[in-house]
Enzyme design. Structure first.
Site, PDB file in Angstrom:
ATOM      1  N   PRO A   9       0.797  -1.219   0.000  1.00 51.32           N
ATOM      2  CA  PRO A   9       0.000   0.000   0.000  1.00 51.32           C
ATOM      3  C   PRO A   9       0.834   1.275   0.000  1.00 51.32           C
ATOM      4  CG  PRO A   9      -0.081  -1.072   2.142  1.00 51.32           C
ATOM      5  CD  PRO A   9       0.564  -2.041   1.196  1.00 51.32           C
ATOM      6  N   ASN A  10       0.364   2.224  -0.786  1.00 48.96           N
ATOM      7  CA  ASN A  10       0.914   3.587  -0.882  1.00 48.96           C
ATOM      8  C   ASN A  10       2.243   3.669  -1.638  1.00 48.96           C
ATOM      9  OD1 ASN A  10      -1.202   4.927   0.641  1.00 48.96           O
ATOM     10  ND2 ASN A  10      -0.413   3.763   2.388  1.00 48.96           N
ATOM     11  N   ARG A  17       4.981  11.024  -2.318  1.00 46.17           N
ATOM     12  CA  ARG A  17       4.656  10.724  -0.933  1.00 46.17           C
ATOM     13  C   ARG A  17       5.862  10.986  -0.031  1.00 46.17           C
ATOM     14  NH1 ARG A  17       4.616   4.575   1.319  1.00 46.17           N
ATOM     15  NH2 ARG A  17       3.858   5.117   3.378  1.00 46.17           N
ATOM     16  N   TYR A  22      10.963   9.020   1.730  1.00 45.30           N
ATOM     17  CA  TYR A  22      11.019   7.948   0.729  1.00 45.30           C
ATOM     18  C   TYR A  22      11.749   8.323  -0.560  1.00 45.30           C
ATOM     19  CZ  TYR A  22       7.570   5.908   3.869  1.00 45.30           C
ATOM     20  OH  TYR A  22       6.931   5.399   4.979  1.00 45.30           O
ATOM     21  N   ASN A  73       8.159  -5.338  -0.641  1.00 48.10           N
ATOM     22  CA  ASN A  73       7.994  -4.167   0.214  1.00 48.10           C
ATOM     23  C   ASN A  73       6.511  -4.128   0.566  1.00 48.10           C
ATOM     24  OD1 ASN A  73       7.775  -1.783   1.549  1.00 48.10           O
ATOM     25  ND2 ASN A  73       9.011  -0.595   0.109  1.00 48.10           N
ATOM     26  N   ALA A  76       2.930  -0.620   4.977  1.00 46.95           N
ATOM     27  CA  ALA A  76       2.408  -0.642   6.351  1.00 46.95           C
ATOM     28  C   ALA A  76       1.914  -2.032   6.764  1.00 46.95           C
ATOM     29  CB  ALA A  76       1.288   0.378   6.488  1.00 46.95           C
ATOM     30  N   HIS A  79       3.764  -4.253   9.329  1.00 46.21           N
ATOM     31  CA  HIS A  79       3.657  -4.110  10.777  1.00 46.21           C
ATOM     32  C   HIS A  79       2.356  -4.679  11.334  1.00 46.21           C
ATOM     33  CE1 HIS A  79       6.917  -1.489   9.742  1.00 46.21           C
ATOM     34  NE2 HIS A  79       6.121  -0.675   9.081  1.00 46.21           N
ATOM     35  N   ASP A  86       1.323 -15.379   7.149  1.00 39.27           N
ATOM     36  CA  ASP A  86       0.932 -16.775   6.920  1.00 39.27           C
ATOM     37  C   ASP A  86       1.168 -17.182   5.466  1.00 39.27           C
ATOM     38  OD1 ASP A  86       0.264 -17.067   9.550  1.00 39.27           O
ATOM     39  OD2 ASP A  86      -1.912 -17.035   9.244  1.00 39.27           O
ATOM     40  N   GLU A  97      12.321  -9.265   2.605  1.00 40.80           N
ATOM     41  CA  GLU A  97      11.600  -8.072   3.089  1.00 40.80           C
ATOM     42  C   GLU A  97      12.426  -6.827   2.776  1.00 40.80           C
ATOM     43  OE1 GLU A  97      10.516  -8.153   7.256  1.00 40.80           O
ATOM     44  OE2 GLU A  97      10.263  -5.974   7.308  1.00 40.80           O
ATOM     45  N   HIS A  99      12.486  -2.397   2.603  1.00 42.11           N
ATOM     46  CA  HIS A  99      11.933  -1.072   2.912  1.00 42.11           C
ATOM     47  C   HIS A  99      12.885  -0.006   2.408  1.00 42.11           C
ATOM     48  CE1 HIS A  99       8.970  -2.964   5.416  1.00 42.11           C
ATOM     49  NE2 HIS A  99       9.944  -3.663   5.974  1.00 42.11           N
ATOM     50  N   LEU A 100      12.316   1.076   1.898  1.00 39.73           N
ATOM     51  CA  LEU A 100      13.157   2.212   1.514  1.00 39.73           C
ATOM     52  C   LEU A 100      13.754   2.877   2.754  1.00 39.73           C
ATOM     53  CD1 LEU A 100      10.294   2.840  -0.650  1.00 39.73           C
ATOM     54  CD2 LEU A 100      12.383   3.611  -1.728  1.00 39.73           C
ATOM     55  N   SER A 101      12.911   3.079   3.758  1.00 37.16           N
ATOM     56  CA  SER A 101      13.362   3.776   4.962  1.00 37.16           C
ATOM     57  C   SER A 101      13.911   2.775   5.975  1.00 37.16           C
ATOM     58  CB  SER A 101      12.197   4.562   5.566  1.00 37.16           C
ATOM     59  OG  SER A 101      11.165   3.669   5.979  1.00 37.16           O
ATOM     60  N   ARG A 106      12.556   4.753  13.006  1.00 37.23           N
ATOM     61  CA  ARG A 106      11.349   5.582  12.890  1.00 37.23           C
ATOM     62  C   ARG A 106      10.414   5.340  14.090  1.00 37.23           C
ATOM     63  NH1 ARG A 106       8.886   5.073   7.119  1.00 37.23           N
ATOM     64  NH2 ARG A 106       7.724   6.875   7.918  1.00 37.23           N
ATOM     65  N   ARG A 110       6.672   1.080  13.825  1.00 31.59           N
ATOM     66  CA  ARG A 110       7.332   0.522  12.629  1.00 31.59           C
ATOM     67  C   ARG A 110       8.482  -0.421  12.990  1.00 31.59           C
ATOM     68  NH1 ARG A 110       5.132   3.727   8.417  1.00 31.59           N
ATOM     69  NH2 ARG A 110       4.715   5.818   9.191  1.00 31.59           N
TER      70      ARG A 110
HETATM   71  C1  DQA Z   1       7.995   1.298   4.029  1.00 26.75           C
HETATM   72  C2  DQA Z   1       8.040   1.474   5.539  1.00 26.75           C
HETATM   73  C3  DQA Z   1       6.662   1.244   6.145  1.00 26.75           C
HETATM   74  O1  DQA Z   1       6.700   1.443   7.554  1.00 26.75           O
HETATM   75  C4  DQA Z   1       5.655   2.220   5.557  1.00 26.75           C
HETATM   76  O2  DQA Z   1       4.366   1.967   6.071  1.00 26.75           O
HETATM   77  C5  DQA Z   1       5.666   2.222   4.087  1.00 26.75           C
HETATM   78  C6  DQA Z   1       6.944   2.181   3.385  1.00 26.75           C
HETATM   79  C7  DQA Z   1       9.359   1.648   3.377  1.00 26.75           C
HETATM   80  O3  DQA Z   1       9.571   1.254   2.239  1.00 26.75           O
HETATM   81  O4  DQA Z   1      10.169   2.344   3.997  1.00 26.75           O
HETATM   82  O5  DQA Z   1       4.633   2.339   3.441  1.00 26.75           O
HETATM   83  O6  DQA Z   1       7.718  -0.067   3.727  1.00 26.75           O
END
Ligand code: DQA
Length: 150
Positions: A9-10, A17, A22, A73, A76, A79, A86, A97, A99-101, A106, A110
């Protein structure tokens, strides 16, 4: 070697964003930057993005028919999603797994990852370059290539 790069998502909003967190690259831009890297490694990439938890579960369930590994990725859902955890736990494929950040640096909510215990490993905090690192890490893992000594 075929890999699925799956985004939650997002992440369709990357570039617009919270660019201070990011970065300014869009998901399409990241995809374009990864293409020559994948080509050099002999890796074929498919990219998918969904804002919906069940759709991400569907992608993971279908992945073994077409892919050797998944770079995820989960945004959210990382978390919160027991369903994703599963699905990853049930697949024979390695899932990385991503993540950009640096989620550990944070907000406290997270810091916990539902999916980390069932993933191959985690790459976080390298921004858009993390996608390239993830492709290299997964390709190396699947080839069982040793890390070259310095
Ligand atoms: C994220 C980190 C997540 O906590 C956040 O909800 C995202 C982006 C990252 O790529 O840093 O949507 O997955």
């Amino acid at each position: 070697m075929q890999l699925l790069v799956l985004n939650g998502p997002n992440l369709n909003m990357l570039g617009q964003r919270e660019p201070d967190i990011y970065g300014t690259a869009s998901l399409d831009g990241i995809r374009a930057a990864c293409a020559p890297v994948a080509e050099r490694l002999g890796v074929a990439l498919d990219w998918a993005q969904s804002n919906h938890e069940g759709a991400l579960v569907d992608h993971i369930q279908a992945a073994p028919d077409r892919y050797n590994g998944v770079i995820l990725n989960a945004g959210a859902y990382t978390h919160s999603s027991i369903a994703l955890r599963d699905a990853i736990g049930a697949t024979a494929l390695p899932v990385l797994e991503l993540h950009l950040s640096n989620t550990a640096a944070r907000e406290a909510f997270r810091h916990a990852s539902m999916i980390a215990p069932v993933c191959l490993g985690v790459i976080a905090g390298f921004g858009a370059r993390g996608y390239e690192l993830a492709i290299r890490a997964m390709a190396g893992h699947l080839c069982d290539a040793p890390v070259k000594p310095l």
